[in-house]
Design a protein around this motif. Sequence first.
Motif, PDB file in Angstrom:
ATOM      1  N   GLY A 155     -17.471 -31.845 -36.465  1.00  0.00           N
ATOM      2  CA  GLY A 155     -18.917 -30.480 -34.961  1.00  0.00           C
ATOM      3  C   GLY A 155     -19.882 -30.607 -35.351  1.00  0.00           C
ATOM      4  N   GLY A 156     -20.254 -31.031 -35.769  1.00  0.00           N
ATOM      5  CA  GLY A 156     -22.467 -31.130 -36.253  1.00  0.00           C
ATOM      6  C   GLY A 156     -22.367 -30.398 -36.766  1.00  0.00           C
ATOM      7  N   ALA A 157     -21.505 -29.801 -37.726  1.00  0.00           N
ATOM      8  CA  ALA A 157     -22.430 -27.998 -37.847  1.00  0.00           C
ATOM      9  C   ALA A 157     -23.704 -28.323 -38.752  1.00  0.00           C
ATOM     10  N   LEU A 158     -23.322 -29.913 -39.941  1.00  0.00           N
ATOM     11  CA  LEU A 158     -24.680 -29.541 -40.967  1.00  0.00           C
ATOM     12  C   LEU A 158     -25.727 -29.447 -39.219  1.00  0.00           C
ATOM     13  N   LYS A 159     -25.447 -30.989 -38.902  1.00  0.00           N
ATOM     14  CA  LYS A 159     -26.765 -31.395 -38.129  1.00  0.00           C
ATOM     15  C   LYS A 159     -27.573 -30.122 -37.458  1.00  0.00           C
ATOM     16  N   THR A 160     -26.771 -29.323 -36.558  1.00  0.00           N
ATOM     17  CA  THR A 160     -27.099 -28.106 -36.261  1.00  0.00           C
ATOM     18  C   THR A 160     -27.978 -26.764 -37.028  1.00  0.00           C
TER      19      THR A 160
ATOM     20  N   VAL B  17     -38.848 -25.423 -52.589  1.00  0.00           N
ATOM     21  CA  VAL B  17     -38.274 -27.187 -52.539  1.00  0.00           C
ATOM     22  C   VAL B  17     -36.807 -26.653 -53.109  1.00  0.00           C
ATOM     23  N   VAL B  18     -35.977 -27.218 -52.006  1.00  0.00           N
ATOM     24  CA  VAL B  18     -34.692 -26.669 -52.101  1.00  0.00           C
ATOM     25  C   VAL B  18     -33.899 -28.290 -52.486  1.00  0.00           C
ATOM     26  N   VAL B  19     -32.875 -28.485 -53.466  1.00  0.00           N
ATOM     27  CA  VAL B  19     -32.630 -29.313 -53.755  1.00  0.00           C
ATOM     28  C   VAL B  19     -31.105 -29.161 -53.730  1.00  0.00           C
ATOM     29  N   LEU B  20     -30.727 -29.678 -52.736  1.00  0.00           N
ATOM     30  CA  LEU B  20     -29.155 -29.764 -51.878  1.00  0.00           C
ATOM     31  C   LEU B  20     -28.622 -30.707 -53.119  1.00  0.00           C
ATOM     32  N   GLY B  21     -27.907 -30.243 -54.110  1.00  0.00           N
ATOM     33  CA  GLY B  21     -27.246 -31.044 -54.942  1.00  0.00           C
ATOM     34  C   GLY B  21     -25.405 -30.431 -54.583  1.00  0.00           C
ATOM     35  N   LEU B  22     -24.916 -30.414 -53.880  1.00  0.00           N
ATOM     36  CA  LEU B  22     -23.423 -29.830 -53.661  1.00  0.00           C
ATOM     37  C   LEU B  22     -22.742 -31.750 -53.190  1.00  0.00           C
ATOM     38  N   LYS B  23     -21.696 -31.762 -53.142  1.00  0.00           N
ATOM     39  CA  LYS B  23     -21.483 -32.740 -52.559  1.00  0.00           C
ATOM     40  C   LYS B  23     -21.094 -32.570 -51.112  1.00  0.00           C
ATOM     41  N   MET B  24     -21.107 -33.476 -49.770  1.00  0.00           N
ATOM     42  CA  MET B  24     -21.373 -33.723 -48.718  1.00  0.00           C
ATOM     43  C   MET B  24     -20.866 -32.055 -48.185  1.00  0.00           C
ATOM     44  N   HIS B  25     -19.320 -32.496 -48.842  1.00  0.00           N
ATOM     45  CA  HIS B  25     -18.216 -31.518 -48.152  1.00  0.00           C
ATOM     46  C   HIS B  25     -17.949 -29.780 -48.459  1.00  0.00           C
ATOM     47  N   GLN B  26     -18.871 -29.638 -49.279  1.00  0.00           N
ATOM     48  CA  GLN B  26     -19.514 -28.047 -49.780  1.00  0.00           C
ATOM     49  C   GLN B  26     -20.624 -27.984 -49.664  1.00  0.00           C
ATOM     50  N   ILE B  27     -21.051 -28.328 -48.778  1.00  0.00           N
ATOM     51  CA  ILE B  27     -22.952 -27.775 -48.368  1.00  0.00           C
ATOM     52  C   ILE B  27     -22.353 -26.683 -46.780  1.00  0.00           C
ATOM     53  N   ALA B  28     -21.536 -26.659 -46.020  1.00  0.00           N
ATOM     54  CA  ALA B  28     -20.926 -26.158 -45.070  1.00  0.00           C
ATOM     55  C   ALA B  28     -20.361 -24.162 -45.935  1.00  0.00           C
ATOM     56  N   SER B  29     -20.493 -24.838 -46.613  1.00  0.00           N
ATOM     57  CA  SER B  29     -20.164 -23.422 -47.869  1.00  0.00           C
ATOM     58  C   SER B  29     -21.352 -22.522 -47.609  1.00  0.00           C
TER      59      SER B  29
END
Length: 350
Positions: free
Chosen positions: A139-144, A80-92
């Motif tokens: 640009g859809g970086a998270l989506k892709t 399990v990976v829990v994405l606990g970052l805020k949305m704008h931090q995930i790209a990093s």
Amino acid sequence: MAASGKSSICIVGAGAIGGLLGVELSRQGHVVTFFARGAHLAAMQEAHALKLIKPDGTVVQSSADSVFTGSLANVPVQDVVVLGLKMHQIASVLPALPGIVGEHTVILTTQNGIPWWYFQEYNGPAEFRNRTVEAVDAGGALKTGIDSGKIIATVVYPAAHISRPGEVVHVEGVRFPVGEPSGATTERVTRVSGMLVAAGFKAPVLADVRGELWLKLWGTVAVNPLSALTHATLDELCTVDYSRAVVMSVMREVEAVAARLGSTMRVPIERRVDGAARVGRHRTSMLQDCEAGREMEVQTIMGAVVELAELCQVDIPCIRTVYGTVRMLAHVMRTQRVRICPIALDAAGK
């Protein structure tokens, strides 16, 4: 998952909510890796633990086999990976995620607001399917970059904050309802729900997790930016008559957008506002960011709703006013590199 029924779990963003989840899951025997940075990480590494102060004042900490790291490069594939970052931090962290996400890994999302995956695995109006939510995923970086087929969403209701590096305070709340974006009831969502329940949380499996996201966002769009603008706590915003009126106006507009996208609120507005007021003197996450000089989740919490309103051709004059004002606040903080917090007057009023 190991034969023992225990899982390897990586908390990617071990802040307040990620830290709360990580500590309680580790105390159930799961092997938890906490990913963080800065002074918070340094404190956890020094103590080899993350301390959690429960609502009743009880102090607990992560299990002895927990791992604390500032890099995902050496973290193995997780259950399990829990994405606990805020949305704008995930790209990093996108470049590092493939190293910890395997064929059977579940990605548990915890973000506030409209998520980047909203129109993936979507059973609403066909005209909106597979669209990119540009306000949170330009640009859809998270989506892709993140396989939507691995996502299980949770809607975060508990209030928590980092009181000092290496220490999380759980203020109140235990609800983490979970759901598949497709609405299906699967073995994996049932398993994740069971893990959370065993850790002391309420985590029912939802058939419509987007509806629950809207229910949470319904109040968040109103109270988070208003709290940052006024420095008022949750109870003040929802009980003082003139601020309560603004909160309810914003909520009516949010409700109209949600309805156009096929989601209905399951409680009346008044009940939702009264429930928020009962939380008490809680400082919202956006207010905490404002006072600490951190980037606020303006696009995540408000920008996406404005984008969806335009997509659906729903008029939202009150939301637009609050959105424009809080964007200006964020602009001042960013360009002047300041944090904005109240300074108490002394007895002489100085």
